[in-house]
Write an enzyme that holds these catalytic residues in place. Sequence first.
Site, PDB file in Angstrom:
ATOM      1  N   HIS A  13       1.123  -1.154   0.319  1.00  0.00           N
ATOM      2  CA  HIS A  13       0.004  -0.387  -0.042  1.00  0.00           C
ATOM      3  C   HIS A  13       0.737   0.750   0.114  1.00  0.00           C
ATOM      4  O   HIS A  13       1.411   1.656   0.886  1.00  0.00           O
ATOM      5  CB  HIS A  13      -0.909  -0.369   1.299  1.00  0.00           C
ATOM      6  CG  HIS A  13      -1.972   1.209   0.974  1.00  0.00           C
ATOM      7  ND1 HIS A  13      -1.785   1.805   2.792  1.00  0.00           N
ATOM      8  CD2 HIS A  13      -2.500   1.696   0.377  1.00  0.00           C
ATOM      9  CE1 HIS A  13      -2.917   2.927   2.108  1.00  0.00           C
ATOM     10  NE2 HIS A  13      -3.648   2.890   0.750  1.00  0.00           N
ATOM     11  N   ARG A  14       0.685   2.321  -1.369  1.00  0.00           N
ATOM     12  CA  ARG A  14       1.197   3.252  -1.408  1.00  0.00           C
ATOM     13  C   ARG A  14       3.299   2.938  -1.656  1.00  0.00           C
ATOM     14  O   ARG A  14       3.729   3.625  -0.561  1.00  0.00           O
ATOM     15  CB  ARG A  14       0.952   4.253   0.085  1.00  0.00           C
ATOM     16  CG  ARG A  14      -0.313   4.471   0.229  1.00  0.00           C
ATOM     17  CD  ARG A  14      -0.470   5.199   1.200  1.00  0.00           C
ATOM     18  NE  ARG A  14      -1.546   5.510   1.761  1.00  0.00           N
ATOM     19  CZ  ARG A  14      -2.359   7.061   2.336  1.00  0.00           C
ATOM     20  NH1 ARG A  14      -1.413   7.124   2.944  1.00  0.00           N
ATOM     21  NH2 ARG A  14      -3.398   6.662   2.901  1.00  0.00           N
ATOM     22  N   GLU A  40       0.611  -0.588  -4.839  1.00  0.00           N
ATOM     23  CA  GLU A  40      -0.282   0.262  -4.993  1.00  0.00           C
ATOM     24  C   GLU A  40       0.512   1.760  -4.942  1.00  0.00           C
ATOM     25  O   GLU A  40       0.948   1.601  -4.148  1.00  0.00           O
ATOM     26  CB  GLU A  40      -1.071   0.019  -4.041  1.00  0.00           C
ATOM     27  CG  GLU A  40      -2.823   0.926  -4.019  1.00  0.00           C
ATOM     28  CD  GLU A  40      -2.866   1.733  -3.489  1.00  0.00           C
ATOM     29  OE1 GLU A  40      -4.214   2.577  -3.521  1.00  0.00           O
ATOM     30  OE2 GLU A  40      -2.206   2.354  -2.331  1.00  0.00           O
ATOM     31  N   ASP A  42      -0.952   5.998  -5.572  1.00  0.00           N
ATOM     32  CA  ASP A  42      -2.194   6.841  -6.026  1.00  0.00           C
ATOM     33  C   ASP A  42      -1.744   8.543  -6.534  1.00  0.00           C
ATOM     34  O   ASP A  42      -0.066   8.501  -6.493  1.00  0.00           O
ATOM     35  CB  ASP A  42      -2.158   7.668  -4.717  1.00  0.00           C
ATOM     36  CG  ASP A  42      -3.269   6.534  -3.261  1.00  0.00           C
ATOM     37  OD1 ASP A  42      -3.920   5.811  -3.575  1.00  0.00           O
ATOM     38  OD2 ASP A  42      -1.809   6.805  -2.620  1.00  0.00           O
ATOM     39  N   HIS A  55      -0.509  10.498  -2.602  1.00  0.00           N
ATOM     40  CA  HIS A  55      -2.246  10.500  -1.703  1.00  0.00           C
ATOM     41  C   HIS A  55      -2.943  11.994  -1.501  1.00  0.00           C
ATOM     42  O   HIS A  55      -4.100  11.435  -2.272  1.00  0.00           O
ATOM     43  CB  HIS A  55      -1.547   9.421  -0.571  1.00  0.00           C
ATOM     44  CG  HIS A  55      -3.791   9.085  -0.086  1.00  0.00           C
ATOM     45  ND1 HIS A  55      -3.532  10.067   0.581  1.00  0.00           N
ATOM     46  CD2 HIS A  55      -4.137   8.617  -0.105  1.00  0.00           C
ATOM     47  CE1 HIS A  55      -4.977   9.332   1.226  1.00  0.00           C
ATOM     48  NE2 HIS A  55      -5.565   8.095   1.126  1.00  0.00           N
ATOM     49  N   GLU A 114      -4.077   3.640  -7.772  1.00  0.00           N
ATOM     50  CA  GLU A 114      -5.487   4.405  -7.552  1.00  0.00           C
ATOM     51  C   GLU A 114      -5.547   5.862  -8.512  1.00  0.00           C
ATOM     52  O   GLU A 114      -4.901   7.040  -7.803  1.00  0.00           O
ATOM     53  CB  GLU A 114      -5.570   4.251  -6.393  1.00  0.00           C
ATOM     54  CG  GLU A 114      -6.437   5.331  -5.885  1.00  0.00           C
ATOM     55  CD  GLU A 114      -7.030   5.168  -4.342  1.00  0.00           C
ATOM     56  OE1 GLU A 114      -6.562   4.338  -4.151  1.00  0.00           O
ATOM     57  OE2 GLU A 114      -8.552   5.771  -3.903  1.00  0.00           O
ATOM     58  N   LYS A 116      -7.360   9.004  -7.797  1.00  0.00           N
ATOM     59  CA  LYS A 116      -7.842   9.736  -7.257  1.00  0.00           C
ATOM     60  C   LYS A 116      -8.697  10.698  -7.448  1.00  0.00           C
ATOM     61  O   LYS A 116      -9.540  10.694  -6.330  1.00  0.00           O
ATOM     62  CB  LYS A 116      -7.172  10.485  -6.378  1.00  0.00           C
ATOM     63  CG  LYS A 116      -6.197   9.822  -4.705  1.00  0.00           C
ATOM     64  CD  LYS A 116      -7.162   9.211  -3.848  1.00  0.00           C
ATOM     65  CE  LYS A 116      -6.091   8.874  -2.719  1.00  0.00           C
ATOM     66  NZ  LYS A 116      -7.141   7.852  -2.412  1.00  0.00           N
ATOM     67  N   ASP A 244      -0.005  -1.968   4.538  1.00  0.00           N
ATOM     68  CA  ASP A 244       1.761  -0.726   4.665  1.00  0.00           C
ATOM     69  C   ASP A 244       2.724  -1.921   5.177  1.00  0.00           C
ATOM     70  O   ASP A 244       3.795  -1.387   4.898  1.00  0.00           O
ATOM     71  CB  ASP A 244       1.137   0.187   5.938  1.00  0.00           C
ATOM     72  CG  ASP A 244       0.280   1.246   5.559  1.00  0.00           C
ATOM     73  OD1 ASP A 244      -0.624   0.960   4.282  1.00  0.00           O
ATOM     74  OD2 ASP A 244      -0.437   1.641   6.729  1.00  0.00           O
TER      75      ASP A 244
HETATM   76  O1  G3P Z   1      -5.901   0.382  -1.982  1.00  0.00           O
HETATM   77  C1  G3P Z   1      -7.252   1.234  -0.911  1.00  0.00           C
HETATM   78  C2  G3P Z   1      -6.673   2.478  -0.469  1.00  0.00           C
HETATM   79  O2  G3P Z   1      -5.557   2.560  -1.108  1.00  0.00           O
HETATM   80  C3  G3P Z   1      -7.542   3.303  -0.653  1.00  0.00           C
HETATM   81  O3  G3P Z   1      -7.241   4.378   0.014  1.00  0.00           O
HETATM   82  O4  G3P Z   1      -6.812   5.772   1.424  1.00  0.00           O
HETATM   83  O5  G3P Z   1      -5.689   4.535   1.307  1.00  0.00           O
HETATM   84  O6  G3P Z   1      -5.813   5.591  -1.020  1.00  0.00           O
HETATM   85  P1  G3P Z   1      -6.544   4.930   0.785  1.00  0.00           P
HETATM   86 CA    CA Z   2      -4.988   4.267  -2.398  1.00  0.00          CA
END
Ligand code: G3P
Ligand code: CA
Length: 255
Positions: A13-14, A40, A42, A55, A114, A116, A244
């Site tokens: 995640h990120r 992942e 953003d 993000h 992702e 946004k 994470d």
């Molecule tokens: O991958 C899903 C998750 O990333 C969505 O929430 O705020 O972390 O981008 P957020």
């Molecule tokens: Ca995300």
Amino acid sequence: MSHDADDIKVIAHRGASGVFPENTIAAIQAAYEMKVDFIEIDVHQTADKKVVVIHDKTVDRTTNGNGKVGELSIEYIRSLDAGLWKDKSFAGEKVPLLEEVFPFIDNNTQLLLEIKKGDDFYPGIEENILNILLEHNMLDKVIIQSFYPEVLVRLNTLNPELRLHQLLVLYAPGLPFHIDTSPRFRNLKTLDFVEQVNIYSKFAFRPVINNLRKNNFGTFVWTINEVKDLKKFMNKPINGIITDYPERMLDLKKD
Ligand code: G3P
Ligand code: CA
């Protein structure tokens, strides 16, 4: 779809953002070196229409600058430090351009991108991203996810080969109701062009997961960090876990 914990994808995640500054090359490279299944990230779009990996819609939280990405130039954003806020040892990290992530994407480690905000906020962003992916021959290594179904519809119209996932906060199994960024009183079948519906872990109850499977949607669950929770979700019939701390999930897979 699999029930086997070995087959549940590890999604950083990120990037590996538990330890490294989120959405930076340091976090992305660390995840790649761990051999995760997906990284992942953003993205947002600058005033001069560059797609950048960050993000928030402002640079305030994760850099030493200020302002809204959509009102800033790429030159200004690239002058900012995106690592210092996490730890001084990460000083010098930049906000990456989308294409700078591609060296860390291949057939083993794919990209979960992702979006946004869509075209109503960042004019032309879907087409811009599609063109960047095509120029770099990345279409078969990328899945695009968004909380906004409008963004996914637009992408599907631009290129039906794109792999797409809908993000949902809450889904009421069997009812024509779900929440993405706001409540939607409509059937999930309106999303039948997406491969998966990726759901918030707090509402990822067994009936929700089962109902998604029944409707032929795979699912990634987000964001799960504690070992006890990772263990619990690794026993559920899901396709992947967004975390994470991909290193924790990879360790559990070795056991
Ligand atoms: O991958 C899903 C998750 O990333 C969505 O929430 O705020 O972390 O981008 P957020
Ligand atoms: Ca995300």
